[in-house]
Design an enzyme around this catalytic site. Structure first.
Site, short mmCIF file in Angstrom:
data_model
loop_
_atom_site.label_atom_id
_atom_site.label_comp_id
_atom_site.label_asym_id
_atom_site.label_seq_id
_atom_site.Cartn_x
_atom_site.Cartn_y
_atom_site.Cartn_z
N GLU A 12 -67.22 -13.90 11.71
CA GLU A 12 -66.64 -14.97 10.92
C GLU A 12 -66.61 -16.25 11.73
O GLU A 12 -66.26 -16.24 12.92
CB GLU A 12 -65.22 -14.58 10.49
CG GLU A 12 -64.58 -15.54 9.52
CD GLU A 12 -63.29 -14.99 8.93
OE1 GLU A 12 -62.55 -15.78 8.33
OE2 GLU A 12 -63.04 -13.78 9.07
N VAL A 17 -68.30 -16.44 6.44
CA VAL A 17 -68.25 -15.04 6.85
C VAL A 17 -69.68 -14.50 6.79
O VAL A 17 -70.41 -14.79 5.83
CB VAL A 17 -67.33 -14.21 5.94
CG1 VAL A 17 -67.23 -12.78 6.45
CG2 VAL A 17 -65.95 -14.84 5.84
N LYS A 46 -74.79 -15.15 4.93
CA LYS A 46 -73.70 -16.05 5.31
C LYS A 46 -73.02 -16.56 4.04
O LYS A 46 -73.61 -17.32 3.27
CB LYS A 46 -74.28 -17.21 6.12
CG LYS A 46 -73.27 -18.09 6.81
CD LYS A 46 -74.01 -19.09 7.68
CE LYS A 46 -73.14 -19.62 8.80
NZ LYS A 46 -73.89 -20.52 9.68
N ASP A 139 -73.66 -28.38 18.10
CA ASP A 139 -72.75 -27.26 18.34
C ASP A 139 -73.43 -26.17 19.18
O ASP A 139 -73.33 -24.98 18.87
CB ASP A 139 -72.24 -26.68 17.03
CG ASP A 139 -70.95 -25.87 17.21
OD1 ASP A 139 -70.30 -26.01 18.28
OD2 ASP A 139 -70.60 -25.09 16.31
#
Length: 308
Positions: A12, A17, A46, A139
């Site tokens: 998650e 999730v 996803k 990220d």
């Protein structure tokens, strides 16, 4: 309509999730709990989390889908399908067994210099595929670097991606991997923020723990400046005009030698170029791939021999 069997939950994230799934014989809906498989190749499904305020999550899903449709690289996770079911966006991706965070944290695994070289080179090649399309990942961290059973790297989690040239929010990238210009509130940034994150991942492969693990943005900056020296206008013109710039304690410019005693001189040189405070002077992805570190001994460990 394609149908997928949704099996166990894999993990998650902030806005989704992820489930293990398989292609199934078509039914009257795209997602089922049981059915007949038509492929034994697993996929990752996803599911974007439903909330009262879904716009932010939907924007992240759209960013991820748009970016993955543009990027065609063996170093980036492959987009297979998308669909809406039960009022939720679902993104179907190739399934990859583990991630770099799990490998780093597994004390049973011995990571050799050639392994580090192989993994960071593959990470750079994945990042290069983003940057050549003017996409900033925003990220990059070990958890978002997937690793196949053979040791192959696949960059994942493209929900924060943006195009180079857009004015952006500084609240991107997980704090421990966030570049100093972001920590000081810059909205006018570009691909160098990804290169800083790669540097943090590179360091973590040597140390087996995060290099800079601050609890707050101020503490994060303090840890960075203790290790690398406090930036001054002479070395980073405009740093004092950044929105969140403070009168930080002045630490002298330092070398990373003491922290990375096991690293070769070439490895240290690349690490210092990645962890350059001034983003204008930070090494580009293309130049990093061409760095002498990747030509020096030992060579990168071949795929299939990496400790996964």
């Amino acid at each position: 309509m394609k149908t997928y069997i949704r099996e166990r939950r894999l993990g998650e994230g902030t806005y989704a999730v992820i489930y293990l799934g398989y292609r199934a014989l078509p039914q009257d809906k795209p997602l089922v709990s049981s059915g007949t498989r038509i492929e034994d190749v697993p996929v990752a499904i996803k599911k974007i989390k439903p909330t009262k305020y879904t716009q932010g999550h939907e924007i992240s899903a759209i960013r991820e889908i748009k970016s993955l449709k543009r990027i065609d690289s063996k170093y980036v996770v492959r987009l297979i399908d998308t669909f809406v079911y039960d009022k939720c966006v679902h993104i179907v991706l190739e399934y990859v067994e583990t991630n770099l965070e799990n490998v780093i944290r597994n004390s049973d695994k011995i990571i050799m210099p050639g392994d580090i070289k192989a993994w960071i080179l593959m990470v750079l090649r994945g990042v290069y595929e983003c940057h050549r399309l003017f996409i900033i990942h925003r990220d990059i961290k070990p958890n978002n670097i997937l690793i196949t059973s053979e040791g192959m790297v696949k960059l994942a989690d493209f929900g924060l991606t943006r195009g180079i040239g857009n004015r952006m929010t500084p609240q991107a990238v997980t704090r421990w991997y966030r570049a100093p210009e972001l920590l000081m509130g810059s909205r006018d940034y570009g691909s160098p923020v990804d290169m800083w994150s790669v540097g943090c991942v590179f360091a973590e492969l040597f140390l087996r723990v995060p290099l800079f693990a601050g609890d707050t943005d101020i503490q994060q900056l303090d840890m960075i400046f203790r290790a690398l020296g406090t930036p001054v206008e002479r070395e980073w013109p405009g740093v004092s005009t950044l929105p969140e710039f403070l009168d930080f304690q002045q630490y002298p410019k330092a070398s990373l030698n003491g922290l990375f005693s096991a690293a070769s001189s070439d490895a240290l040189d690349l690490l210092e170029k990645l962890l350059t405070l001034n983003p204008c002077n930070r090494i580009s992805c293309d130049d990093a791939i061409k760095h002498p570190y990747f030509k020096s001994s030992p060579p990168p460990t071949p795929i299939g021999k990496l400790p996964v």
